[in-house]
Design an enzyme around this catalytic site. Structure first.
Site, PDB file in Angstrom:
ATOM      1  N   ASP A 191     -28.327  -4.136 -63.993  1.00  0.00           N
ATOM      2  CA  ASP A 191     -28.491  -2.882 -64.716  1.00  0.00           C
ATOM      3  C   ASP A 191     -28.626  -3.019 -66.232  1.00  0.00           C
ATOM      4  O   ASP A 191     -29.062  -2.095 -66.895  1.00  0.00           O
ATOM      5  CB  ASP A 191     -27.303  -1.958 -64.381  1.00  0.00           C
ATOM      6  CG  ASP A 191     -27.575  -0.504 -64.698  1.00  0.00           C
ATOM      7  OD1 ASP A 191     -28.746  -0.088 -64.606  1.00  0.00           O
ATOM      8  OD2 ASP A 191     -26.627   0.210 -65.045  1.00  0.00           O
ATOM      9  N   CYS A 206     -36.365   8.360 -46.569  1.00  0.00           N
ATOM     10  CA  CYS A 206     -35.633   9.607 -46.802  1.00  0.00           C
ATOM     11  C   CYS A 206     -36.125  10.659 -45.800  1.00  0.00           C
ATOM     12  O   CYS A 206     -37.326  10.763 -45.542  1.00  0.00           O
ATOM     13  CB  CYS A 206     -35.884  10.053 -48.240  1.00  0.00           C
ATOM     14  SG  CYS A 206     -35.371  11.728 -48.631  1.00  0.00           S
ATOM     15  N   CYS A 213     -35.360  16.362 -46.620  1.00  0.00           N
ATOM     16  CA  CYS A 213     -34.827  17.715 -46.417  1.00  0.00           C
ATOM     17  C   CYS A 213     -34.923  18.582 -47.671  1.00  0.00           C
ATOM     18  O   CYS A 213     -34.782  19.804 -47.610  1.00  0.00           O
ATOM     19  CB  CYS A 213     -33.382  17.636 -45.952  1.00  0.00           C
ATOM     20  SG  CYS A 213     -32.234  16.991 -47.201  1.00  0.00           S
ATOM     21  N   CYS A 265     -31.545  17.883 -52.242  1.00  0.00           N
ATOM     22  CA  CYS A 265     -31.280  17.405 -53.605  1.00  0.00           C
ATOM     23  C   CYS A 265     -32.145  18.144 -54.615  1.00  0.00           C
ATOM     24  O   CYS A 265     -31.688  18.486 -55.719  1.00  0.00           O
ATOM     25  CB  CYS A 265     -31.507  15.903 -53.698  1.00  0.00           C
ATOM     26  SG  CYS A 265     -33.162  15.356 -53.211  1.00  0.00           S
ATOM     27  N   CYS A 276     -30.342  20.410 -57.537  1.00  0.00           N
ATOM     28  CA  CYS A 276     -30.342  19.794 -58.874  1.00  0.00           C
ATOM     29  C   CYS A 276     -30.090  20.827 -59.961  1.00  0.00           C
ATOM     30  O   CYS A 276     -30.793  21.842 -60.052  1.00  0.00           O
ATOM     31  CB  CYS A 276     -31.669  19.086 -59.112  1.00  0.00           C
ATOM     32  SG  CYS A 276     -31.802  18.358 -60.758  1.00  0.00           S
ATOM     33  N   CYS A 335     -31.863  16.348 -66.562  1.00  0.00           N
ATOM     34  CA  CYS A 335     -30.857  15.810 -65.639  1.00  0.00           C
ATOM     35  C   CYS A 335     -29.485  15.889 -66.309  1.00  0.00           C
ATOM     36  O   CYS A 335     -29.316  15.428 -67.438  1.00  0.00           O
ATOM     37  CB  CYS A 335     -31.208  14.362 -65.300  1.00  0.00           C
ATOM     38  SG  CYS A 335     -29.918  13.475 -64.397  1.00  0.00           S
ATOM     39  N   CYS A 340     -23.371  12.992 -63.155  1.00  0.00           N
ATOM     40  CA  CYS A 340     -23.561  14.131 -62.249  1.00  0.00           C
ATOM     41  C   CYS A 340     -23.779  13.591 -60.850  1.00  0.00           C
ATOM     42  O   CYS A 340     -24.610  12.703 -60.650  1.00  0.00           O
ATOM     43  CB  CYS A 340     -24.757  14.975 -62.678  1.00  0.00           C
ATOM     44  SG  CYS A 340     -25.063  16.394 -61.590  1.00  0.00           S
ATOM     45  N   CYS A 364     -26.756  15.791 -56.639  1.00  0.00           N
ATOM     46  CA  CYS A 364     -27.844  15.425 -55.724  1.00  0.00           C
ATOM     47  C   CYS A 364     -27.385  14.434 -54.659  1.00  0.00           C
ATOM     48  O   CYS A 364     -27.998  14.337 -53.587  1.00  0.00           O
ATOM     49  CB  CYS A 364     -29.049  14.887 -56.487  1.00  0.00           C
ATOM     50  SG  CYS A 364     -28.781  13.288 -57.287  1.00  0.00           S
ATOM     51  N   CYS A 373     -26.699  15.206 -50.143  1.00  0.00           N
ATOM     52  CA  CYS A 373     -27.630  14.354 -49.389  1.00  0.00           C
ATOM     53  C   CYS A 373     -27.090  14.029 -47.996  1.00  0.00           C
ATOM     54  O   CYS A 373     -25.983  13.483 -47.864  1.00  0.00           O
ATOM     55  CB  CYS A 373     -27.886  13.062 -50.158  1.00  0.00           C
ATOM     56  SG  CYS A 373     -28.996  11.917 -49.294  1.00  0.00           S
TER      57      CYS A 373
END
Length: 294
Positions: free
Chosen positions: A116, A170, A173, A176, A180, A195, A223, A226, A230
């Site tokens: 990261d 995914c 659906c 998310c 959001c 976001c 946050c 989302c 899921c």
């Protein structure tokens, strides 16, 4: 190609999910990773994300997932990934131990750790290694651990047998997208500017619209909305990683006001939110309190 029982080694080191991606990356990687308006926290230079390391020419990438989900029904004002010890620190320790074991097998091999903080595209690497797929919430999703995972990668000169990407995807659906807070999902590109997670980390004064988004939930950093809605995160197991099992979901903002910056770093420097400093957290709490009193 070295005869290495990576499965057995990772099991002994309590690395519960890993896969191998071949190197160099596929030709279409540049197109896949390109963003016309990348988030400031992501390296904009696609070439740098494809390069990985300048120390040596890799032949393989060992990609590991570290799940962090823990059940908690109490009060929280921090995003789940910051509840325990900073994942950068934890992942580096695990991957360093893995490298030590691999160097015993081949002391001429070279390695570099990525988690990261380097330009390497972590989610894409995990996808290539067959560890999961992308969700409409812009998260990487593991079939077993959901999206509550962090990713660590070792680039190496060892030539290891690569995995193939999963065909699973995914379920689409759109929960998310609907949930959001800043409606930043469901577009051709992730609209990071609205976001909430980004806004809790953004420096400087926020606009009224940005403050309205930030104040929609009590979290002063990050946050999880989302991810919470899921279906891929339903009934996922608790993390088996001890470092992620000891959690502190709440930070006392009033206490921060009494701490110097040095004291803040000494107390919270091992947490993933600390890099932004205490003033941003205090600002966010002030916005949440003020907006919810109107």
């Amino acid at each position: 190609m070295k005869d290495i029982n990576l499965q057995e080694i990772c099991k002994e080191l309590h690395i519960y999910e890993f896969g191998i991606a071949s190197w160099p990356l596929p030709e279409q990687a540049k197109t896949i990773l390109f963003e016309s308006n990348p988030c400031p926290f992501t390296t904009a230079d696609v070439e740098a994300r494809l390069l990985g390391t300048t120390q040596f020419m890799p032949k393989s990438a060992i990609v590991c997932l570290f799940p962090y989900h823990v059940q908690h029904k109490g009060h929280a004002n921090l995003s789940r990934y910051t509840w325990s010890t900073d994942y950068h620190l934890v992942i580096n320790e695990y991957l360093e131990r893995l490298i030590e074991r691999l160097q015993i097998i081949d002391d001429s091999a070279q390695f570099s750790i990525h988690c990261d903080t380097s330009p390497l595209a972590d989610r894409y690497m995990a996808y290539l290694a067959g560890l999961g797929f992308y969700g409409k919430n812009n998260c990487f999703i593991s079939p077993k651990w959901g999206s509550y995972v962090v990713i660590g990668t070792i680039l190496t000169t060892l030539e290891l047998k690569p995995n193939t990407p999963l065909e699973q995807s995914c379920i689409g659906c759109n929960r998310c997208i609907t949930a959001c807070l800043g409606q930043c999902l469901g577009h051709d590109e992730f609209k990071f500017a609205t976001c909430k997670s980004y806004l809790t980390q953004k420096k400087g004064e926020l606009t009224d619209e940005e403050e309205q988004i930030l104040a929609k939930t009590p979290l002063v950093f990050g946050c999880d909305v989302c991810q919470e809605v899921c279906p891929h995160n339903k009934d996922i197991p608790t993390t088996p990683i001890p470092e992620f099992q000891q959690i502190e979901p709440y930070i006392n903002i009033n206490e921060l006001e009494t701490l110097t910056n040095k004291e803040f770093k000494a107390k919270y420097g091992h947490r993933a939110f600390s890099w932004r400093g205490k003033k941003i957290l205090m600002r966010n709490q002030e916005i949440i309190d003020r907006k919810n009193k109107l």
